[in-house]
Design a protein around this motif. Structure first.
Motif, PDB file in Angstrom:
ATOM      1  N   GLN A 116      44.229  27.461  -1.579  1.00  0.00           N
ATOM      2  CA  GLN A 116      42.815  27.583  -1.246  1.00  0.00           C
ATOM      3  C   GLN A 116      42.553  27.028   0.151  1.00  0.00           C
ATOM      4  O   GLN A 116      42.974  25.923   0.475  1.00  0.00           O
ATOM      5  CB  GLN A 116      41.971  26.824  -2.269  1.00  0.00           C
ATOM      6  N   ARG A 117      41.871  27.789   0.981  1.00  0.00           N
ATOM      7  CA  ARG A 117      41.586  27.369   2.350  1.00  0.00           C
ATOM      8  C   ARG A 117      40.660  26.160   2.355  1.00  0.00           C
ATOM      9  O   ARG A 117      39.761  26.036   1.512  1.00  0.00           O
ATOM     10  CB  ARG A 117      40.927  28.514   3.139  1.00  0.00           C
ATOM     11  N   VAL A 118      40.870  25.266   3.319  1.00  0.00           N
ATOM     12  CA  VAL A 118      39.980  24.112   3.465  1.00  0.00           C
ATOM     13  C   VAL A 118      38.808  24.499   4.356  1.00  0.00           C
ATOM     14  O   VAL A 118      38.905  25.383   5.209  1.00  0.00           O
ATOM     15  CB  VAL A 118      40.737  22.901   4.059  1.00  0.00           C
ATOM     16  N   ILE A 139      38.049  19.741   7.789  1.00  0.00           N
ATOM     17  CA  ILE A 139      38.804  19.745   9.048  1.00  0.00           C
ATOM     18  C   ILE A 139      38.158  18.806  10.060  1.00  0.00           C
ATOM     19  O   ILE A 139      38.838  18.059  10.776  1.00  0.00           O
ATOM     20  CB  ILE A 139      38.902  21.171   9.619  1.00  0.00           C
ATOM     21  N   GLY A 140      36.813  18.820  10.107  1.00  0.00           N
ATOM     22  CA  GLY A 140      36.114  17.945  11.046  1.00  0.00           C
ATOM     23  C   GLY A 140      36.347  16.472  10.763  1.00  0.00           C
ATOM     24  O   GLY A 140      36.574  15.677  11.685  1.00  0.00           O
ATOM     25  N   LEU A 141      36.314  16.099   9.486  1.00  0.00           N
ATOM     26  CA  LEU A 141      36.541  14.697   9.123  1.00  0.00           C
ATOM     27  C   LEU A 141      37.985  14.281   9.404  1.00  0.00           C
ATOM     28  O   LEU A 141      38.238  13.165   9.879  1.00  0.00           O
ATOM     29  CB  LEU A 141      36.214  14.483   7.646  1.00  0.00           C
ATOM     30  N   LEU A 142      38.945  15.170   9.113  1.00  0.00           N
ATOM     31  CA  LEU A 142      40.345  14.870   9.423  1.00  0.00           C
ATOM     32  C   LEU A 142      40.537  14.724  10.927  1.00  0.00           C
ATOM     33  O   LEU A 142      41.277  13.841  11.390  1.00  0.00           O
ATOM     34  CB  LEU A 142      41.248  15.972   8.877  1.00  0.00           C
ATOM     35  N   HIS A 159      46.882  19.739   1.304  1.00  0.00           N
ATOM     36  CA  HIS A 159      45.628  20.457   1.055  1.00  0.00           C
ATOM     37  C   HIS A 159      45.497  21.791   1.785  1.00  0.00           C
ATOM     38  O   HIS A 159      44.643  22.606   1.397  1.00  0.00           O
ATOM     39  CB  HIS A 159      44.433  19.579   1.480  1.00  0.00           C
ATOM     40  N   VAL A 160      46.289  22.043   2.819  1.00  0.00           N
ATOM     41  CA  VAL A 160      46.077  23.218   3.678  1.00  0.00           C
ATOM     42  C   VAL A 160      47.135  24.284   3.388  1.00  0.00           C
ATOM     43  O   VAL A 160      48.334  23.992   3.429  1.00  0.00           O
ATOM     44  CB  VAL A 160      46.138  22.822   5.163  1.00  0.00           C
ATOM     45  N   PRO A 161      46.732  25.522   3.113  1.00  0.00           N
ATOM     46  CA  PRO A 161      47.718  26.588   2.902  1.00  0.00           C
ATOM     47  C   PRO A 161      48.450  26.924   4.197  1.00  0.00           C
ATOM     48  O   PRO A 161      47.931  26.685   5.293  1.00  0.00           O
ATOM     49  CB  PRO A 161      46.859  27.770   2.425  1.00  0.00           C
ATOM     50  N   VAL A 162      49.636  27.503   4.065  1.00  0.00           N
ATOM     51  CA  VAL A 162      50.482  27.773   5.239  1.00  0.00           C
ATOM     52  C   VAL A 162      49.754  28.644   6.253  1.00  0.00           C
ATOM     53  O   VAL A 162      49.839  28.408   7.464  1.00  0.00           O
ATOM     54  CB  VAL A 162      51.803  28.450   4.786  1.00  0.00           C
ATOM     55  N   VAL A 192      44.549  24.315  11.789  1.00  0.00           N
ATOM     56  CA  VAL A 192      44.336  22.905  11.469  1.00  0.00           C
ATOM     57  C   VAL A 192      45.201  22.026  12.365  1.00  0.00           C
ATOM     58  O   VAL A 192      44.747  20.988  12.860  1.00  0.00           O
ATOM     59  CB  VAL A 192      44.637  22.633   9.983  1.00  0.00           C
ATOM     60  N   GLY A 193      46.436  22.462  12.612  1.00  0.00           N
ATOM     61  CA  GLY A 193      47.278  21.731  13.550  1.00  0.00           C
ATOM     62  C   GLY A 193      46.668  21.684  14.936  1.00  0.00           C
ATOM     63  O   GLY A 193      46.816  20.689  15.664  1.00  0.00           O
ATOM     64  N   GLY A 194      45.961  22.751  15.325  1.00  0.00           N
ATOM     65  CA  GLY A 194      45.272  22.751  16.611  1.00  0.00           C
ATOM     66  C   GLY A 194      44.196  21.684  16.689  1.00  0.00           C
ATOM     67  O   GLY A 194      44.079  20.967  17.682  1.00  0.00           O
ATOM     68  N   TRP A 195      43.409  21.561  15.611  1.00  0.00           N
ATOM     69  CA  TRP A 195      42.364  20.536  15.589  1.00  0.00           C
ATOM     70  C   TRP A 195      42.951  19.132  15.555  1.00  0.00           C
ATOM     71  O   TRP A 195      42.440  18.218  16.198  1.00  0.00           O
ATOM     72  CB  TRP A 195      41.430  20.758  14.399  1.00  0.00           C
TER      73      TRP A 195
END
Length: 402
Positions: free
Chosen positions: A5-7, A12-15, A134-137, A143-146
């Motif tokens: 399931q996509r986050v 993403i902002g909190l991470l 938590h993050v799908p492939v 997400v790695g960019g953020w």
């Protein structure tokens, strides 16, 4: 189990905010404050003191990150298995930064920085594992960019605080505040997996699991080596930045110069980090992005070796930021796809993080004789360019990722 399931954007902002606080705690001291303290305590031996303190701290991080990761993989309790390590690491790290602010001599300075590295690496190990948890492939590139962007903004924020607040003590206080303020919202407002089954206690096997055989897991081994080489090149390029501007470029205000370069680097990185991660997700490819990013970064480091004047340094910083923005987002996504075991995610990512920390130990030992006997800053930046390029070339040896 790999998440499907996509986050959402809020998670993403909190991470991102939490990672920003962590990296500010690392790089506010590394980029400026530790150098200023070294110059204050030992003006005639500032390079040696800085190398000693940062080397000891990096040695601590080599142990702390995978150890904390392994413990978080097996932590049981109502608050989850990652959040207790994130909160504890942030609070202890803030206390250690305050100890650094009050350090009266080199010994306390070294102890304080080692404590910072131990505590903040514990928080980083838990935060890093949140992504494969938590993050799908298919979403890990963006997400790695953020996360990569948070690293750069954290570097900028820590350096800006250290510069703007005026004075070493206030700089450390600002970094400690940003660390806690960044981490707490993520912990309070995000869910954490609760480990229900009690892991078996087998000390011999647990210790053995820290060793990941490159023969059994070659992709993991090559990913580790490429990250090590790229971070070694980066360590050569950044460790003595304050002194490079002072003695190599002859900048009138080196402290402000570091802040300007960090700001330019952050803006350049902003232009490519999230975009490259999203592009990599859509293309389903990782290695080509990392390889070309290393070529771009090596070219920028070569400019610093050949033309150490302020306009060229500024231009090279722009190019370096563009390349690092691509590298940091896509390489992180690549790494999450070569982890050997789901139940050891945080520990295995901690082992990967050794590839980021170990260069901080080795770089001073290599850089000091290069600066003293083998050509000074031009030779150091040429070495940084060569090591960075080699890391990008070896990415092709990873077979299980496109």
């Amino acid at each position: 189990m790999t998440p499907r399931q996509r986050v959402g954007g809020g998670w993403i902002g909190l991470l991102t905010l939490a990672n920003l606080g962590v990296w500010a705690a690392f790089f506010g001291p590394l980029n400026l404050l530790l150098g200023q303290q070294a110059a204050a305590f030992a003006p005639g031996q500032k390079e040696a003191v800085l190398a000693l303190v940062t080397g000891l701290g990096a040695a601590v991080s080599v142990v702390a990150n995978p150890l904390a990761g392994a413990l978080s993989d097996r932590t049981r309790g109502r608050f989850g298995r990652r959040h207790p390590w994130t909160v504890g690491g942030a609070l202890l790290g803030a206390a250690a930064l305050l100890l650094l602010a009050a350090a009266p001599n080199v010994l306390v300075m070294a102890i304080g920085w080692c404590l910072v590295q131990a505590a903040v690496n514990a928080a980083l190990a838990a935060l890093t594992a949140e992504v494969p948890d938590h993050v799908p492939v298919r979403q890990r590139g963006v997400v790695g960019g953020w996360v990569g962007l948070a690293q750069m903004v954290g570097v900028l924020g820590g350096t800006a605080l250290a510069t703007a607040l005026g004075g070493i003590q206030w700089g450390y206080l600002g970094c400690a505040t940003l660390l806690v303020a960044g981490v707490l919202p993520f912990v309070v407002r995000s869910r954490d997996e609760v480990l229900l089954a009690k892991p078996p206690v087998q000390p011999g096997r647990t210790l053995a699991r820290f060793w990941i055989s490159p023969r059994r897991h070659p992709d993991f081994g090559w990913a580790w080596l490429t990250r090590f080489l790229l971070n070694l090149g980066n360590a050569f390029g950044t460790l003595y930045l304050l002194f490079f501007l002072t003695d190599g470029v002859r900048h009138a205000d080196p402290g402000t110069g570091v802040l300007v370069l960090t700001s330019v680097y952050a803006v350049s990185m902003l232009a490519t980090t999230v975009l490259a991660g999203r592009w990599s997700d859509r293309a389903g490819r990782r290695k080509v992005f990392v390889t070309w990013a290393s070529v771009v970064m090596a070219a920028a480091l070569a400019v610093l070796a050949i033309w150490p004047v302020w306009p060229a340094v500024l231009a090279a910083t722009v190019v370096l930021g563009l390349g690092f923005g691509v590298y940091t987002s896509v390489d992180f996504a690549l790494l999450t796809e070569v982890l050997p075991a789901e139940q050891d995610r945080a520990k295995d990512l901690g082992v990967i993080n050794i590839a980021s920390a170990l260069p901080q130990v080795l770089a001073p030992a290599v850089a000091a004789p290069v600066l003293a006997n083998f050509g000074g800053y031009p030779a150091l930046y040429a070495l940084a360019a060569g090591v960075t390029l080699l890391g990008g070339v070896l990415v092709s040896r990873i077979r299980g990722v496109a």
